[in-house]
Enzyme design. Structure first.
Site, PDB file in Angstrom:
ATOM      1  N   TYR A 133     -56.365 -30.753  57.076  1.00 30.29           N
ATOM      2  CA  TYR A 133     -56.856 -29.903  56.198  1.00 30.29           C
ATOM      3  C   TYR A 133     -56.161 -30.002  54.868  1.00 30.29           C
ATOM      4  CZ  TYR A 133     -57.043 -25.318  54.022  1.00 30.29           C
ATOM      5  OH  TYR A 133     -57.363 -24.344  53.100  1.00 30.29           O
ATOM      6  N   ARG A 191     -40.814  -5.852  59.171  1.00 29.84           N
ATOM      7  CA  ARG A 191     -41.038  -7.453  59.059  1.00 29.84           C
ATOM      8  C   ARG A 191     -40.514  -8.131  60.280  1.00 29.84           C
ATOM      9  NH1 ARG A 191     -36.800  -9.354  56.319  1.00 29.84           N
ATOM     10  NH2 ARG A 191     -37.190  -7.997  54.500  1.00 29.84           N
ATOM     11  N   LYS A 244     -59.459 -18.981  62.094  1.00 26.69           N
ATOM     12  CA  LYS A 244     -60.487 -19.607  62.753  1.00 26.69           C
ATOM     13  C   LYS A 244     -60.947 -19.057  64.019  1.00 26.69           C
ATOM     14  CE  LYS A 244     -60.393 -21.444  58.762  1.00 26.69           C
ATOM     15  NZ  LYS A 244     -58.847 -21.570  58.086  1.00 26.69           N
ATOM     16  N   ASP A 257     -51.538 -29.073  64.842  1.00 27.65           N
ATOM     17  CA  ASP A 257     -52.254 -27.996  64.377  1.00 27.65           C
ATOM     18  C   ASP A 257     -53.627 -28.117  65.265  1.00 27.65           C
ATOM     19  OD1 ASP A 257     -54.411 -26.774  63.027  1.00 27.65           O
ATOM     20  OD2 ASP A 257     -53.854 -27.507  61.308  1.00 27.65           O
TER      21      ASP A 257
HETATM   22  C1  LIG Z   1     -57.369 -27.258  60.407  1.00 27.22           C
HETATM   23  C2  LIG Z   1     -56.360 -26.193  59.763  1.00 27.22           C
HETATM   24  N1  LIG Z   1     -55.367 -25.860  59.594  1.00 27.22           N
HETATM   25  C3  LIG Z   1     -54.849 -24.821  58.726  1.00 27.22           C
HETATM   26  C4  LIG Z   1     -55.798 -24.196  57.951  1.00 27.22           C
HETATM   27  C5  LIG Z   1     -54.918 -23.143  57.028  1.00 27.22           C
HETATM   28  O1  LIG Z   1     -55.226 -21.997  57.551  1.00 27.22           O
HETATM   29  P1  LIG Z   1     -55.395 -20.627  56.385  1.00 27.22           P
HETATM   30  O2  LIG Z   1     -56.712 -20.783  55.774  1.00 27.22           O
HETATM   31  O3  LIG Z   1     -55.512 -19.587  57.662  1.00 27.22           O
HETATM   32  O4  LIG Z   1     -54.071 -20.574  55.818  1.00 27.22           O
HETATM   33  C6  LIG Z   1     -56.853 -24.448  58.144  1.00 27.22           C
HETATM   34  C7  LIG Z   1     -57.865 -23.664  56.911  1.00 27.22           C
HETATM   35  O5  LIG Z   1     -59.103 -24.031  57.004  1.00 27.22           O
HETATM   36  C8  LIG Z   1     -57.590 -25.373  58.787  1.00 27.22           C
HETATM   37  O6  LIG Z   1     -58.871 -25.853  58.768  1.00 27.22           O
END
Ligand SMILES: Cc1ncc(COP(=O)(O)O)c(C=O)c1O
Length: 401
Positions: free
Chosen positions: A112, A51, A211, A186
């Site tokens: 998101y 970890r 993604k 992000d």
């Molecule tokens: C812009 C964005 N940030 C964060 C996330 C969250 O990521 P995860 O699904 O890998 O937890 C997503 C998921 O769709 C996203 O589109």
């Protein structure tokens, strides 16, 4: 040659990478061991427990830290300014642990749905956080807010999910610095190939590696990268203390994906531009939102901020509003076949989804209406198939509307 002096496409492959020291393996092995031998209590090779220390995860963390220009990555053999987690939301959760109980913070109004849910339905209750949602496409709103209110952190997404608003990262970073707030971007939609917030003054970057970085829709993961040594120290502690780390198999897949990020982003961008222009002329489409179109309200900013090899590049995400209502959206989504009707984005295959029912269902209906996430709004993630096949598929779907 220092990896940081290379072009980004080369850094995808070589950034932060070293041959494995025992065998010389060019690709890092998947280190599955949960624990590591000690010669004497506390005397070990720098690896105690997986970890805390995992060499496969470290290789992936160094790669993304290098791509995001952390600047902390080259100095340390082991780890750096990058920290990998079990998902994007696990990365976000750990970033929020930087804040003390009951801290105020500012969050972009269009984020998101899961980020919104984590803040408003979990951390408000469990950590007493006080989020304020602002439309940060207007930096003066942040300036005004911070003139009167404190904020421990400012959370930005650009382009936003799903309405593709573009935020001026340099301006927001400067305002955050002046008010002592940790700025986090992000960067999932743009990826470091197009936009590197740390170079524009941001403190931290977050990715859903699920993604574009992973790129093949076969791994769930997240990453945080910082350029600040003080934050890196805190994140290293929190990553281990909270424990939502990326596993070694996932780190291997994510690193393998990242190696082709440069090539994939080029194709995503050129195909998405062509498709956006085609959609704009389609009689069944009321509106196309794509930062590459002159009709996008922040097109000029996007052209300055999002660049691939010094030319504007606007990513692979397109949002459209159809004419009609929910029935029309359903008929369209049921009649495309190459575009898979599925949540997520950023993979080699094209995906399509209905944010109001799918990814953003957790955003209250009232907020969705205010943001324009309507029943006719459809989000496309343009993959790397041949663009003519993708256009034919969309044309077929639209003919059924
Ligand atoms: C812009 C964005 N940030 C964060 C996330 C969250 O990521 P995860 O699904 O890998 O937890 C997503 C998921 O769709 C996203 O589109």
């Amino acid at each position: 040659m220092r990896p940081s002096s290379l072009h980004l496409e080369s850094r995808c492959i070589h950034g932060g990478q070293h041959p494995e020291p025992v065998t010389g393996a060019v690709m890092p092995p998947i280190f599955t061991s949960s624990t590591f031998i000690q010669e004497s209590p506390g005397v070990h090779k720098g690896f105690e427990y997986s970890r805390s220390h995992n060499a496969t995860r470290f290789a992936f963390e160094r790669c993304v830290a290098n791509l995001e220009s952390s600047g902390l990555d080259e100095a340390a053999e082991r780890t750096c300014g990058g920290f990998a987690f079990a998902s994007g939301l696990a990365a976000t959760s750990t970033a929020l642990e930087l804040l003390d109980h009951a801290s105020p913070l500012v969050c972009m109004d269009d984020v998101y749905g899961g980020t919104f849910r984590l803040l408003s339905r979990v951390r408000v209750r469990s950590a007493g956080l006080h989020p304020t949602y602002l439309d940060l496409t207007d930096p003066s709103l942040l300036e005004k807010h911070l003139a009167k209110n404190k904020a421990g952190m400012v959370w930005v997404e650009t382009p936003t999910n799903p309405t593709l608003k573009v935020v001026d990262l340099s301006s927001i970073a400067a305002i955050c610095r002046a008010h002592g707030a940790i700025s986090v971007c992000d960067n999932t939609f743009a990826t470091p190939m197009l936009q590197r917030p740390l170079e524009l003054g941001f403190d931290m970057v977050m990715h859903s590696a699920t993604k574009y970085i992973g790129g093949h829709s076969d791994v769930v993961g997240g990453v945080l990268v910082t350029r600040r040594a003080d934050l890196a120290e805190k994140l290293r502690f929190l990553q281990n203390a909270v424990g939502s780390v990326m596993g070694p198999f996932d780190a291997y897949l994510a690193l393998r994906g990242a190696k082709t990020l440069g090539l994939r982003m080029q194709r995503h961008c050129t195909s998405a531009m062509q498709i956006a222009q085609w959609l704009q002329k389609h009689p069944k489409v009321a509106k196309v939102i794509y930062p590459g179109l002159a009709t996008h309200p922040q097109h000029a900013l996007a052209a300055k901020q999002m660049r691939l090899n010094d030319a504007p590049a606007f990513g692979g995400m397109i949002t459209i509003l159809l004419k009609g209502g929910l029935d029309e959206s359903r008929r369209f989504l049921e009649n495309v076949h190459l575009f898979a009707l599925a949540e997520s984005l950023g993979g080699v295959e094209s995906l399509i989804e209905h944010p109001a029912i799918m990814t953003h269902a957790s955003v209250p209906a009232e907020s969705r209406a205010k943001l324009g996430i309507l029943d006719t709004l459809v989000r496309l993630s343009v993959g790397i198939e041949h663009v003519d096949d993708l256009i034919r598929d969309l044309d077929h779907g639209l003919s059924k509307v």
